[in-house]
Design a protein around this motif. Sequence first.
Motif, PDB file in Angstrom:
ATOM      1  N   ALA A  30       0.825  -1.213   0.000  1.00  0.00           N
ATOM      2  CA  ALA A  30       0.000   0.000   0.000  1.00  0.00           C
ATOM      3  C   ALA A  30       0.860   1.264   0.000  1.00  0.00           C
ATOM      4  O   ALA A  30       0.482   2.284  -0.589  1.00  0.00           O
ATOM      5  CB  ALA A  30      -0.942  -0.002   1.193  1.00  0.00           C
ATOM      6  N   ALA A  31       2.021   1.185   0.639  1.00  0.00           N
ATOM      7  CA  ALA A  31       2.902   2.350   0.731  1.00  0.00           C
ATOM      8  C   ALA A  31       3.437   2.785  -0.628  1.00  0.00           C
ATOM      9  O   ALA A  31       3.912   3.918  -0.782  1.00  0.00           O
ATOM     10  CB  ALA A  31       4.066   2.046   1.672  1.00  0.00           C
ATOM     11  N   GLN A  32       3.366   1.906  -1.625  1.00  0.00           N
ATOM     12  CA  GLN A  32       3.859   2.228  -2.965  1.00  0.00           C
ATOM     13  C   GLN A  32       2.828   2.972  -3.810  1.00  0.00           C
ATOM     14  O   GLN A  32       3.150   3.447  -4.898  1.00  0.00           O
ATOM     15  CB  GLN A  32       4.281   0.951  -3.697  1.00  0.00           C
ATOM     16  N   LEU A  33       1.608   3.082  -3.306  1.00  0.00           N
ATOM     17  CA  LEU A  33       0.557   3.786  -4.044  1.00  0.00           C
ATOM     18  C   LEU A  33       0.707   5.289  -3.887  1.00  0.00           C
ATOM     19  O   LEU A  33       0.957   5.794  -2.789  1.00  0.00           O
ATOM     20  CB  LEU A  33      -0.819   3.362  -3.539  1.00  0.00           C
ATOM     21  N   ASP A  34       0.542   5.986  -4.983  1.00  0.00           N
ATOM     22  CA  ASP A  34       0.564   7.447  -4.938  1.00  0.00           C
ATOM     23  C   ASP A  34      -0.836   8.030  -4.818  1.00  0.00           C
ATOM     24  O   ASP A  34      -1.034   9.050  -4.161  1.00  0.00           O
ATOM     25  CB  ASP A  34       1.236   7.999  -6.200  1.00  0.00           C
ATOM     26  N   TRP A  35      -1.816   7.350  -5.479  1.00  0.00           N
ATOM     27  CA  TRP A  35      -3.178   7.876  -5.483  1.00  0.00           C
ATOM     28  C   TRP A  35      -4.192   6.744  -5.440  1.00  0.00           C
ATOM     29  O   TRP A  35      -4.003   5.705  -6.072  1.00  0.00           O
ATOM     30  CB  TRP A  35      -3.444   8.707  -6.749  1.00  0.00           C
ATOM     31  N   LEU A  36      -5.272   6.991  -4.725  1.00  0.00           N
ATOM     32  CA  LEU A  36      -6.472   6.165  -4.782  1.00  0.00           C
ATOM     33  C   LEU A  36      -7.507   6.941  -5.578  1.00  0.00           C
ATOM     34  O   LEU A  36      -7.823   8.088  -5.246  1.00  0.00           O
ATOM     35  CB  LEU A  36      -6.995   5.866  -3.378  1.00  0.00           C
ATOM     36  N   ILE A  37      -8.024   6.321  -6.641  1.00  0.00           N
ATOM     37  CA  ILE A  37      -9.088   6.946  -7.444  1.00  0.00           C
ATOM     38  C   ILE A  37     -10.289   6.018  -7.381  1.00  0.00           C
ATOM     39  O   ILE A  37     -10.435   5.093  -8.193  1.00  0.00           O
ATOM     40  CB  ILE A  37      -8.633   7.187  -8.898  1.00  0.00           C
ATOM     41  N   PRO A  38     -11.164   6.239  -6.408  1.00  0.00           N
ATOM     42  CA  PRO A  38     -12.294   5.326  -6.183  1.00  0.00           C
ATOM     43  C   PRO A  38     -13.546   5.748  -6.927  1.00  0.00           C
ATOM     44  O   PRO A  38     -13.662   6.874  -7.426  1.00  0.00           O
ATOM     45  CB  PRO A  38     -12.516   5.462  -4.677  1.00  0.00           C
ATOM     46  N   HIS A  39     -14.478   4.801  -6.994  1.00  0.00           N
ATOM     47  CA  HIS A  39     -15.821   5.124  -7.478  1.00  0.00           C
ATOM     48  C   HIS A  39     -16.401   6.198  -6.567  1.00  0.00           C
ATOM     49  O   HIS A  39     -16.329   6.104  -5.335  1.00  0.00           O
ATOM     50  CB  HIS A  39     -16.683   3.867  -7.446  1.00  0.00           C
ATOM     51  N   GLN A  40     -16.997   7.218  -7.176  1.00  0.00           N
ATOM     52  CA  GLN A  40     -17.496   8.376  -6.434  1.00  0.00           C
ATOM     53  C   GLN A  40     -18.982   8.211  -6.119  1.00  0.00           C
ATOM     54  O   GLN A  40     -19.837   8.820  -6.744  1.00  0.00           O
ATOM     55  CB  GLN A  40     -17.247   9.649  -7.242  1.00  0.00           C
TER      56      GLN A  40
ATOM     57  N   LEU B 190      -7.427   2.134  -8.905  1.00  0.00           N
ATOM     58  CA  LEU B 190      -8.795   2.441  -9.281  1.00  0.00           C
ATOM     59  C   LEU B 190      -9.687   1.327  -8.751  1.00  0.00           C
ATOM     60  O   LEU B 190      -9.343   0.145  -8.875  1.00  0.00           O
ATOM     61  CB  LEU B 190      -8.942   2.513 -10.810  1.00  0.00           C
ATOM     62  N   GLU B 191     -10.806   1.685  -8.149  1.00  0.00           N
ATOM     63  CA  GLU B 191     -11.726   0.648  -7.659  1.00  0.00           C
ATOM     64  C   GLU B 191     -13.163   1.135  -7.727  1.00  0.00           C
ATOM     65  O   GLU B 191     -13.429   2.333  -7.658  1.00  0.00           O
ATOM     66  CB  GLU B 191     -11.355   0.200  -6.239  1.00  0.00           C
ATOM     67  N   ALA B 192     -14.075   0.148  -7.859  1.00  0.00           N
ATOM     68  CA  ALA B 192     -15.493   0.486  -7.960  1.00  0.00           C
ATOM     69  C   ALA B 192     -16.353  -0.653  -7.443  1.00  0.00           C
ATOM     70  O   ALA B 192     -15.937  -1.811  -7.424  1.00  0.00           O
ATOM     71  CB  ALA B 192     -15.858   0.796  -9.411  1.00  0.00           C
ATOM     72  N   PHE B 193     -17.566  -0.296  -7.037  1.00  0.00           N
ATOM     73  CA  PHE B 193     -18.541  -1.257  -6.525  1.00  0.00           C
ATOM     74  C   PHE B 193     -19.904  -0.829  -7.029  1.00  0.00           C
ATOM     75  O   PHE B 193     -20.253   0.356  -6.955  1.00  0.00           O
ATOM     76  CB  PHE B 193     -18.521  -1.244  -4.989  1.00  0.00           C
ATOM     77  N   GLY B 194     -20.678  -1.781  -7.562  1.00  0.00           N
ATOM     78  CA  GLY B 194     -21.970  -1.391  -8.121  1.00  0.00           C
ATOM     79  C   GLY B 194     -22.999  -2.496  -8.133  1.00  0.00           C
ATOM     80  O   GLY B 194     -22.763  -3.609  -7.644  1.00  0.00           O
ATOM     81  N   GLY B 195     -24.147  -2.172  -8.716  1.00  0.00           N
ATOM     82  CA  GLY B 195     -25.265  -3.102  -8.779  1.00  0.00           C
ATOM     83  C   GLY B 195     -24.883  -4.402  -9.456  1.00  0.00           C
ATOM     84  O   GLY B 195     -24.112  -4.431 -10.397  1.00  0.00           O
TER      85      GLY B 195
END
Length: 325
Positions: free
Chosen positions: A243-253, A309-314
């Motif tokens: 996780a420490a190597q990640l620069d940005w989290l771009i999640p589902h809004q 990048l991550e997302a969760f949906g129907g």
Amino acid sequence: MTQIYSRIVGTGSALPERVLTNADLEKFVDTSDEWIRERTGIRQRHVAAEGETTGDLSTLAAQRALEAAGVKASEIDLIVLGTTTPDIIFPSTACLVQHRLGANGCAAFDVNAACSGFVYALGVADKFIRSGQSKKVLVIGAETLTRMVRWEERETCVLFGDGAGAVVLEASSEPGIYATCLHADGGYKELLWNPVGVSVGFKDDEPNHGVHIRMSGREVFKVAVKTLDALVEETLKAANMEAAQLDWLIPHQANLRIIEATAKRLGMPMEQVIVTVDKHANTSAGSVPLALDFAVRSGKVRRGQNLLLEAFGGGFTWASALLRY
């Protein structure tokens, strides 16, 4: 043998001109700006004009992504479009966009994975490039979800907006997408769904033939937070990263509280999280690419940085991609 990666070489987005603020909603919905902000983090959303379609927004976002990439539409050999609000039943919205762009002849199809649609499409496109079947792929996530809301349902109508985002993927010997993880569980369908369609039939005794979003918000929240926790761990492991190597989290809004919970699980400060839910609300498949394009064009995300990048949906569906931009 040189390993082939898929790398993002351009991003683009499109939003309807009309902006509907929480204060505007107060005039015709039994709600308040404070109620919406405290529960979701949303302050406003964009709403498609009459006659403005998912295909219209997709085309504009795609044109901007192609321009940013310096790629001609005729060079694209695959278009994958994530949406749950296609212009028409068939042909696919991807085919309609293909024709408008002048990319005729390449493969083009839609992916319906609700809010995970763009990340699903990105995963599919990545596999086409890694296999050597495609060299340049246009990936789009787009929705006109406000066409599926009932404005008298105050707990759901305030959540959604319209918009589109796109990226151009190109084959590269340099690392790009390290890993994608795609999942679904149809057993949860009735917690977030639209229970009508061609095969099961429409409901003539309901407004708009019953075509509207039905959601059990609290239950969705609980499952989403738990599921995204596991997804984060799976994705890091698949990419052989910490996780420490990640620069940005771009999640589902979708909801600021879900975003904050995911960031906490990663041990990332909110300063390393791209948040656009306040401006765009939940644009489903358009959410992640809209946030990505905003992050790139604002100068926050820079070349060489690692993005999750991550997302969760129907469905439920859930998906992730870990990449070097």
